[in-house]
Motif scaffolding. Sequence first.
Motif, PDB file in Angstrom:
ATOM      1  N   MET A  39      43.046  35.323  36.525  1.00  0.00           N
ATOM      2  CA  MET A  39      43.759  35.080  37.775  1.00  0.00           C
ATOM      3  C   MET A  39      43.297  33.773  38.426  1.00  0.00           C
ATOM      4  O   MET A  39      44.098  33.022  38.981  1.00  0.00           O
ATOM      5  N   CYS A  40      41.989  33.497  38.341  1.00  0.00           N
ATOM      6  CA  CYS A  40      41.487  32.216  38.861  1.00  0.00           C
ATOM      7  C   CYS A  40      42.076  31.052  38.074  1.00  0.00           C
ATOM      8  O   CYS A  40      42.443  30.018  38.645  1.00  0.00           O
ATOM      9  N   ILE A  72      37.073  32.149  46.709  1.00  0.00           N
ATOM     10  CA  ILE A  72      37.773  31.636  47.890  1.00  0.00           C
ATOM     11  C   ILE A  72      36.786  31.131  48.934  1.00  0.00           C
ATOM     12  O   ILE A  72      36.926  30.022  49.470  1.00  0.00           O
ATOM     13  N   ALA A  86      39.757  38.750  36.478  1.00  0.00           N
ATOM     14  CA  ALA A  86      39.469  37.842  37.597  1.00  0.00           C
ATOM     15  C   ALA A  86      39.453  36.399  37.113  1.00  0.00           C
ATOM     16  O   ALA A  86      39.983  35.500  37.769  1.00  0.00           O
ATOM     17  N   LEU A  94      37.086  37.172  43.182  1.00  0.00           N
ATOM     18  CA  LEU A  94      38.116  36.372  43.846  1.00  0.00           C
ATOM     19  C   LEU A  94      37.691  35.976  45.259  1.00  0.00           C
ATOM     20  O   LEU A  94      37.902  34.838  45.696  1.00  0.00           O
ATOM     21  N   VAL A 106      36.975  42.541  40.247  1.00  0.00           N
ATOM     22  CA  VAL A 106      38.083  41.602  40.463  1.00  0.00           C
ATOM     23  C   VAL A 106      38.079  41.086  41.898  1.00  0.00           C
ATOM     24  O   VAL A 106      38.123  39.873  42.148  1.00  0.00           O
TER      25      VAL A 106
END
Length: 597
Positions: free
Chosen positions: A341-342, A21, A338, A17, A13
Motif C-alpha cells: 500500500m505504501c 504518515i 502495508a 501506515l 497494517v
Amino acid sequence: MLKSLEWFDVIVVVTVLLFLIVASMYSSFKKKDAEEYFMAGRSLRWWSVAGSIFGTNIHAQQIIGMMGVGYSIGFAQSHYEIWAIPAILVLCYIFIPIYRKRNFFTLSQFLESRFNANARLVYTVLMVAFILIQLIGGFYIGSRTLGLLFEGTGWEVSYVAGICIIATVTVVFTVFGGMESVVTADNILTIIMIASILLMGSFTYMQPEIGGLSGLLKLDHAEANKMHLYLPTNHPKLPWSGIFTGLTILNMFYWTTNQYQVQRVLAAKTDRDAKLGSIAAGFLKLIIPFFSIAVGSAAYYIFKSRYGVDSIKPDDTFLTLLKTVVPTGYGLVGLILAGLMCAIFSAIYSMMNSVSTVMAYDIFKKYINPKASDKKTVRFGQLAVFLICIVAGVLAFSTYDPNSSDNFFLKLANQTSYIKPGLVVVFFWGVLWKQTNPIAAVMVLAGSPFIGLGCDWIFENLLIQYPFIIQTFGETFNFLYRVFSIFVIGSILLVILSKYLNANGKAKIAEFDLGISLSGIGSTLFWFLLTQIPFIVVALLGLISPQTAATPAAIVCLLLFVWFHKRAKDEMMLYKSDIFYAGLLTSSMIWIMFYFA
C-alpha cells in the motif's frame, strides 16, 4: 484480501501506515525556501539517496508488474534490474560530476547551459509527458490493487474511488511536505519493502512444489524453462538482442536523463554521497531478480499445481501468491500488505515532486515570472501538483481497463519508448561531442517520437514482407528494437545536421566545460571488454559452460576495479572507495549474467 486478515495483521497494517504518515509529514511543519522544498536543502547522505532511489524505482508497478512478467514470461525480466548497473556507473562517473558542478535544479537547465533555451523547453515538455504517462499507469495499477485489497470488506473501493484516494494522498504528501517528506517516505518504504519481498520470496521457495531456489532451477529445467536470461531474437516481449540494444538505451535514460530519478543525486550533500547512494541502490536492485521475478516464476508452478494452467492473471500474481503461501496471524501478511500500500503511493508522489520542480523552474521562473520569490515559486509548484493529478486521474479512468489481463509493466514500457531515446541521444552526444549543434539537438529532441512512428510504419508495411525479418525479429516490431532504432537514426541525424549547421555558421556552439576525460572513459571500457570477452567466447564455443565461467569472470572483473582504484590514485582506503563498491556491484552483475545464461 483485508477481510481475511487476522487482528494482528490489521494492527501491523495500521501501525506501519500511521508511522509512515507521521514521519513523512513531520517535515511539513518546517518553513522551507525553494531549495529546501524542491531539493531537501541538498543535504541527503548516501543512505538517504540509496533509499530514495530504491523507493522511487521499486514501486507498486514494479512489484506487481515484475512478478507478473516472471510468472508469465520468466527470469529474462531480470535484465531490467541487472542491466541497469552499467547505467548506474555511467551516472556516477560521467553525469554526477557534470550535473552537480553547477547545482542544477532540473536537467533541462543542463540542456540550456549546453545548448539553448529551446532545448530546455522541449525537454520540459517531453519530461512532463513522460511523467504524466507514468502517473496514469501508477493510478491504474494502484487503484486496481486497492480494489483487490478491500474486496469483500464492506469498504470496497471502485476503480474511480481508488484513483481519487491515490490523488488525494499524493496532493497531501507532495504539496505540504516537499522533497524532504518524499525522501523520508522513500527510506521507510525501502526498509518495509525489502523485508516484505524477502519474506514473501522465502515462503514461496519453502513450498513443497519448489524446494528452494535450487529446487526451482531443477523443476524449471525439466518443465517450462523460465529461469534463463536470454530469449530468442524473435521473442515478442523480451528478445536477448533487444536487451543489449534497446534496453541499454532505456536504462541510460532512466538513470542519467530522467528528472525524477536524477533529482535524488542532485539533492545529495556531496559527490561521494551521490555516487555511493547510487551504487547502494544498485545492490538493492539485485534483490528483485531473486525475490520478485524468480518468485513469479515459482508461482507459475505453484498455481499450475494447485489451480490449473493459466488460472491467474499475470498482474494478480502478487496478491494471489500472498494469500497462498504467507501464513496469517503473525503480522507477516499485514507487513507485506502495508508495504504494498505504501508502494502504491510512494513512486507517485516522488514523480509529482519532480514534476512540480520542473513546472516551477522551467515554466514559471523561466517564462512567467523570472524574478519570482521562493514563496511564489513553491506555490506554483504546489498548484502544478493539483493540475497534474486531475489530468492523470481523468486519463487513467478513460484510457485503462481495470479488468485487463495484459502485462502492465511491458505495456507501460512500450508507451514511453517513443519519448526516451531522443533524450539519450541529445544528452550523450552533448557530453561526448563538443561539436553537437544546438539547433540539431532541438530538432532531434522534438523529432524522436516521429522517428519511432516512422520505424513502426517501415516495419509493418515494408520489412514484414521478408521471411528473414520475421524469423529474426518476429511478426511485430518489439519496442526494444524501436528504441534502439530511434537512438541510431537520431544519432546519425544529429551528427549530419551538426556538421552541416556548424559549417554554415548556424547557431554558435556554447562554451561548456564538461570536466570529464573522454580518453579515460574509453580506456576503462577497453580494459573491461578485454578482460570479459575471452570468457564470453569460450562459453559461446561450448569449451566451458556459462555457469563454470561465472565465478572466474566475476573475480577478474573485481580485480580490474581494484586496479582502477590504484590507477586513480585514490587517497581513500580500498574499502572506503566508491570505485571498490562499483567493482563489487559490476562483478555481481557479471556472475548473474553468466550463471543464468
